[in-house]
Write an enzyme that holds these catalytic residues in place. Structure first.
Site, PDB file in Angstrom:
ATOM      1  CE  LYS A  13      18.783  13.661  18.662  1.00 18.44           C
ATOM      2  NZ  LYS A  13      18.440  14.281  20.291  1.00 18.44           N
ATOM      3  NE  ARG A  86      17.213   7.689  21.677  1.00 15.99           N
ATOM      4  CZ  ARG A  86      15.656   8.151  20.456  1.00 15.99           C
ATOM      5  NH1 ARG A  86      16.249   8.572  18.793  1.00 15.99           N
ATOM      6  NH2 ARG A  86      15.729   9.339  21.184  1.00 15.99           N
ATOM      7  NE  ARG A 125       9.749  17.996  20.339  1.00 18.99           N
ATOM      8  CZ  ARG A 125      11.231  17.132  20.433  1.00 18.99           C
ATOM      9  NH1 ARG A 125      12.277  18.220  19.403  1.00 18.99           N
ATOM     10  NH2 ARG A 125      11.634  15.875  20.783  1.00 18.99           N
ATOM     11  NE  ARG A 127       8.287  14.227  18.499  1.00 19.82           N
ATOM     12  CZ  ARG A 127       9.720  13.836  18.179  1.00 19.82           C
ATOM     13  NH1 ARG A 127      10.398  14.250  17.466  1.00 19.82           N
ATOM     14  NH2 ARG A 127      10.569  13.125  19.338  1.00 19.82           N
ATOM     15  NE  ARG A 138      11.185  11.747  23.794  1.00 22.30           N
ATOM     16  CZ  ARG A 138      10.356  12.574  23.881  1.00 22.30           C
ATOM     17  NH1 ARG A 138       9.189  12.906  23.593  1.00 22.30           N
ATOM     18  NH2 ARG A 138      11.376  13.370  22.458  1.00 22.30           N
TER      19      ARG A 138
HETATM   20  P1  AMP Z   1      13.325  11.278  18.253  1.00 24.32           P
HETATM   21  O1  AMP Z   1      12.798  11.263  17.318  1.00 24.32           O
HETATM   22  O2  AMP Z   1      15.211  10.952  17.823  1.00 24.32           O
HETATM   23  O3  AMP Z   1      13.198  11.843  19.518  1.00 24.32           O
HETATM   24  O4  AMP Z   1      13.223   9.867  18.389  1.00 24.32           O
HETATM   25  C1  AMP Z   1      11.256   9.655  19.135  1.00 24.32           C
HETATM   26  C2  AMP Z   1      11.070   8.076  19.607  1.00 24.32           C
HETATM   27  O5  AMP Z   1      11.368   7.010  19.144  1.00 24.32           O
HETATM   28  C3  AMP Z   1      12.542   8.333  20.489  1.00 24.32           C
HETATM   29  O6  AMP Z   1      11.326   8.218  22.339  1.00 24.32           O
HETATM   30  C4  AMP Z   1      12.560   6.317  20.850  1.00 24.32           C
HETATM   31  O7  AMP Z   1      11.369   5.578  21.539  1.00 24.32           O
HETATM   32  C5  AMP Z   1      11.731   6.207  19.337  1.00 24.32           C
HETATM   33  N1  AMP Z   1      13.269   5.903  18.676  1.00 24.32           N
HETATM   34  C6  AMP Z   1      14.083   6.786  17.908  1.00 24.32           C
HETATM   35  N2  AMP Z   1      15.241   6.166  17.448  1.00 24.32           N
HETATM   36  C7  AMP Z   1      15.668   4.974  18.648  1.00 24.32           C
HETATM   37  C8  AMP Z   1      16.322   4.917  18.555  1.00 24.32           C
HETATM   38  N3  AMP Z   1      17.868   4.879  17.902  1.00 24.32           N
HETATM   39  N4  AMP Z   1      16.447   3.427  19.157  1.00 24.32           N
HETATM   40  C9  AMP Z   1      15.415   3.286  20.047  1.00 24.32           C
HETATM   41  N5  AMP Z   1      14.220   4.036  20.168  1.00 24.32           N
HETATM   42  C10 AMP Z   1      14.444   4.682  19.119  1.00 24.32           C
END
Ligand code: AMP
Length: 181
Positions: A13, A86, A125, A127, A138
């Protein structure tokens, strides 16, 4: 034009979002990036979010919708939503926020990638939240809480499934076709 990009963690993404915003002059709204910025700044929100993120769980809908509402106030550009919504509650909240602005989502791109490939990509990756246990969690959170959005947007006739394997350019060409239609 407002666009949502949906896909499991590690589906590409972020990479595709960078291409999309360039080509279609959209503002990139990544709730993950926003949360990482809060953590880096050491805010109260960031401190609370970090524990949840480290476990691979979701930050509460209220916090996320509050952050997004704040961003929407400050822009009149088309937005690419990345990593948001999400949950169904977030999707409904977003529809309401946009409706208040007399607007709506134009397209939802679902990036479809094989699970094995996702785990391989995420381990590469490196991270902080990319260790194997968090990745597994996740992916499970995605299946239970985020995958229902596919049906939600399908019902709204907004969903386009795009094959998310191949080169970055190949995948982007598929997305471009959807967004240019
Ligand atoms: P991402 O970078 O989008 O993979 O997000 C990393 C982490 O941030 C996720 O595993 C969640 O813990 C939190 N997070 C990011 N976006 C959301 C969202 N829209 N709703 C809830 N948690 C989020």
């Amino acid at each position: 034009m407002h666009v949502v990009i949906l896909g499991a963690p590690g589906s590409g993404k972020g990479t595709q979002s960078a291409e999309i915003i360039k080509q279609f002059s959209l503002k990139h709204l990544s709730t993950g990036d926003m949360l990482r910025a809060e953590i880096a700044a050491g805010t109260e929100l960031g401190i609370a979010a970090q524990t949840v993120m480290d476990k691979g769980e979701l930050v509460s809908d209220d916090i996320i919708l509050g952050m997004v509402a704040e961003q929407l106030k400050n822009t009149d550009k088309g937005i690419l939503f990345d990593g948001f919504p999400r949950t169904i509650a977030q999707a409904e909240g977003l529809d309401e926020l946009l409706a208040e602005m007399g607007s709506q989502i134009a397209h939802v791109i679902e990036l479809d990638v094989d699970k094995e490939e996702i785990i391989e990509r995420m381990l590469a990756r490196g991270r902080a939240d990319d260790n194997e246990e968090t990745i597994r969690n996740r992916l499970e959170v995605f299946e239970t809480q985020t995958a229902p959005l596919i049906e939600y947007y399908h019902k709204q006739n907004k969903l386009s499934m795009v094959l998310g394997s191949g080169s970055v350019a190949d995948i982007f060409a598929r997305i471009q076709k959807v967004l240019s239609a």
